[in-house]
Design a protein around this motif. Structure first.
Motif, short mmCIF file in Angstrom:
data_model
loop_
_atom_site.label_atom_id
_atom_site.label_comp_id
_atom_site.label_asym_id
_atom_site.label_seq_id
_atom_site.Cartn_x
_atom_site.Cartn_y
_atom_site.Cartn_z
N CYS A 1 0.85 -1.18 0.00
CA CYS A 1 0.00 0.00 0.00
C CYS A 1 0.89 1.25 0.00
O CYS A 1 1.81 1.36 0.83
N ALA A 2 0.65 2.15 -0.93
CA ALA A 2 1.49 3.34 -1.03
C ALA A 2 1.37 4.24 0.19
O ALA A 2 2.31 4.96 0.55
N ALA A 3 0.23 4.18 0.86
CA ALA A 3 0.02 5.08 2.00
C ALA A 3 0.55 4.49 3.30
O ALA A 3 1.16 5.18 4.11
N THR A 4 0.30 3.20 3.51
CA THR A 4 0.63 2.63 4.82
C THR A 4 1.79 1.66 4.79
O THR A 4 2.30 1.29 5.84
N GLY A 5 2.17 1.21 3.60
CA GLY A 5 3.25 0.24 3.52
C GLY A 5 2.81 -1.19 3.77
O GLY A 5 3.63 -2.11 3.72
N ALA A 6 1.52 -1.40 4.03
CA ALA A 6 1.04 -2.77 4.24
C ALA A 6 1.31 -3.59 2.99
O ALA A 6 1.05 -3.14 1.88
N THR A 7 1.85 -4.77 3.18
CA THR A 7 2.22 -5.59 2.02
C THR A 7 1.28 -6.77 1.85
O THR A 7 0.61 -7.19 2.79
N VAL A 8 1.27 -7.28 0.64
CA VAL A 8 0.51 -8.49 0.36
C VAL A 8 1.38 -9.37 -0.52
O VAL A 8 2.09 -8.88 -1.40
N THR A 9 1.36 -10.65 -0.23
CA THR A 9 2.05 -11.63 -1.08
C THR A 9 1.00 -12.56 -1.65
O THR A 9 0.20 -13.12 -0.90
N THR A 10 0.98 -12.68 -2.96
CA THR A 10 -0.06 -13.49 -3.59
C THR A 10 0.58 -14.49 -4.55
O THR A 10 1.73 -14.32 -4.97
N SER A 11 -0.20 -15.48 -4.91
CA SER A 11 0.31 -16.49 -5.85
C SER A 11 -0.02 -16.11 -7.29
O SER A 11 0.56 -16.70 -8.21
N THR A 12 -0.94 -15.20 -7.50
CA THR A 12 -1.22 -14.73 -8.87
C THR A 12 -1.16 -13.22 -8.88
O THR A 12 -1.45 -12.55 -7.87
#
Lengths: 122, 379
Positions: free
Chosen positions: A15-26
């Protein structure tokens, strides 16, 4: 037509605002993540990594239509929107930037969506 | 005896007696995709669900949207200063009308307009106008203009969603004949409304996507047996042995007593403690006891294996002080510690090894959560 899959490696975005990341398989799951975040925060998503062969081989260009045409050979049933967004991140484009460009191209009839979130050049 | 799969998979409904070994919701209710679909109707379509904070929309025409399950809703303040909610669906041919608009960045509109065929509605949902093509039949050779009777405003209004409030908290209910919010909330309503919650401004929002079922996190929030081992920074100021978990019909309160007294200015409520309220099905109010402000959580399912924690923080001013920023950081630390725990628990549940968990005697709040879920499934 050599690949057809968007699942070569995990995709990581933040997330550009909070830095929260996500890792996805697709890659398209990153697009879904972007939409959920936008619904609640109205913030954009930046790519951290997308080590997919199609992404690494995609040309470095600001021209979304050109990049889509180059990716098209690799995906028999349409280029996943997330793969295109990841390829555009090489030019510093966020997910939101690319989706806005894709929307403009769609509205101009310059690309088509054979199924939801999969793109092909016209 | 622990009910493992597959040697002993004869699970039972959640026993009303917490001392029974079948006192927990069977594991399949956390992992089965069909249960996620069931919950959209049986839980989120039936009980009062938090929509957002009324302070976000103070002017007539101010609005935000909220998606609960598959239902998309516009929450808007009308010209009579009432907060109302409508399905974000046009009465003409069902188009979604308004773009997703978060509570943290609300919009303002003079009327609700569908971009498809430009049907427009007043802020009270009545049909205000349609284009001329709906008032004459110029393109249809089988009709004359006189055959067109026009559209009655109130008979073609938007579909309104029941709303009610606890202080500034706006809730929605999608049931045909819902139980009053006051009845579902019980003493929670009067207790929260006794505090000046409406005087506080939204300061910041954190949204986290977590890889577990929403009830897994809800259960974690509802007990503190795990705190001693897992929230060591936080519990240094808490006297856990003097704390209490209070269970009511549809809400429970976690009272956490502070080790040392805290200045009255650092609390909204009178009691010298932190008070965490869980309101079934997926809303919490966090009165921290060490901050002149409060927080709320929405525990929104994405699917059976993921949820979004929407954490909002309210302080006297929307611009946070350094101390408030530090406070939020501490709260975020707690969240992250809990995310680790619930994702680990969910990995175990997903493996299919356990058919039905079992709760301890001090997990009576979790027992209430599981009982309410069971009741909802059976309703």
């Amino acid at each position: 037509m050599t690949q057809g899959s968007q699942q070569d490696a995990p995709f990581v975005a933040q997330c550009a605002a909070t830095g929260a990341t996500v890792t996805t398989s697709t890659a398209n799951e990153v697009v879904a993540f972007y939409r959920r975040r936008q619904r609640l925060l109205d913030t954009d998503i930046e790519w951290v990594s997308a080590e997919h062969r199609a992404v690494s081989q995609a040309p470095e260009s600001d021209d979304v239509a050109y990049v889509l045409r180059e990716l098209d050979d690799d995906f028999e049933r349409g280029v996943p929107l997330g793969i295109l967004a990841a390829a555009m991140s090489k030019q510093g484009r966020t997910v939101g930037d690319t989706l806005a460009d894709v929307y403009d191209l769609r509205m101009a009839g310059s690309l088509w969506e054979p199924r939801s979130d999969y793109l092909r050049p016209v | 005896m622990t009910r493992w799969n597959p040697s002993n998979d004869d699970v039972e409904a959640v026993s009303p007696d917490i001392t029974d070994e079948t006192n927990a919701l069977p594991a399949k209710y956390f992992t089965d995709p069909n249960v996620h679909g069931l919950e959209k109707e049986k839980i989120f379509g039936r009980y009062w669900v938090y929509a957002g904070h009324a302070n976000a929309i103070t002017e007539p025409g101010a609005y935000f949207t909220r998606t609960i399950g598959d239902r998309q809703v516009i929450i808007v303040r009308d010209h009579d200063d009432e907060v109302r909610a409508f399905f974000n669906v046009c009465a003409h041919r069902g188009s979604k009308m308004v773009e997703d608009t978060p509570m943290t960045d609300p919009g303002n509109m003079g009327r609700i307009r569908c971009p498809y065929h430009m049907w427009s509605y007043d802020l009270d949902g009545d049909l205000e106008s349609t284009p001329q093509s709906f008032e004459e039949a110029g393109l249809n050779p089988d009709l004359s203009d006189d055959d067109v009777c026009g559209m009655n405003a109130s008979e073609n209004s938007l579909s309104e969603v029941e709303t009610d409030r606890i202080g500034p908290f706006v809730f929605l209910n999608f049931a045909d004949d819902p139980t009053p919010l006051a009845e579902q909330a019980g003493t929670l309503k009067s207790e929260l409304e006794a505090m000046p919650l409406g005087e506080y401004e939204h300061a910041t929002r954190y949204v986290s996507e977590v890889d577990c079922n929403w009830k897994t996190f809800a259960g974690n929030y509802s007990e503190c047996d795990h705190c001693h081992a897992n929230h060591q920074d936080w519990i240094t100021d808490i006297e856990l042995t003097e704390s209490e978990l209070e269970v009511n019909d549809y809400h429970w309160i976690l009272h956490y007593t502070h080790d040392e007294d805290v200045d009255d200015e650092m609390r909204i409520h009178d009691e010298h403690e932190a008070k965490f309220y869980y309101f079934w099905p997926n809303f919490t109010v966090n009165m921290y006891g060490t901050a002149d402000g409060y927080g709320t959580y929405i525990i929104d399912p994405i699917d059976e294996g993921r949820f979004q924690l929407i954490a909002d923080y309210y302080f006297s001013d929307e611009a946070m002080t350094d101390a408030e920023r530090e406070f939020v950081q501490t709260s975020r630390q707690l969240q992250e510690e809990d995310f680790e725990l619930v994702e680990r628990q969910y990995e175990g549940l997903k493996s299919g090894a356990l058919a039905q968990a079992q709760l301890g005697p001090n997990e009576h709040t979790v027992h209430r959560l599981h009982r309410l879920a069971q009741e909802a499934y059976e309703a």
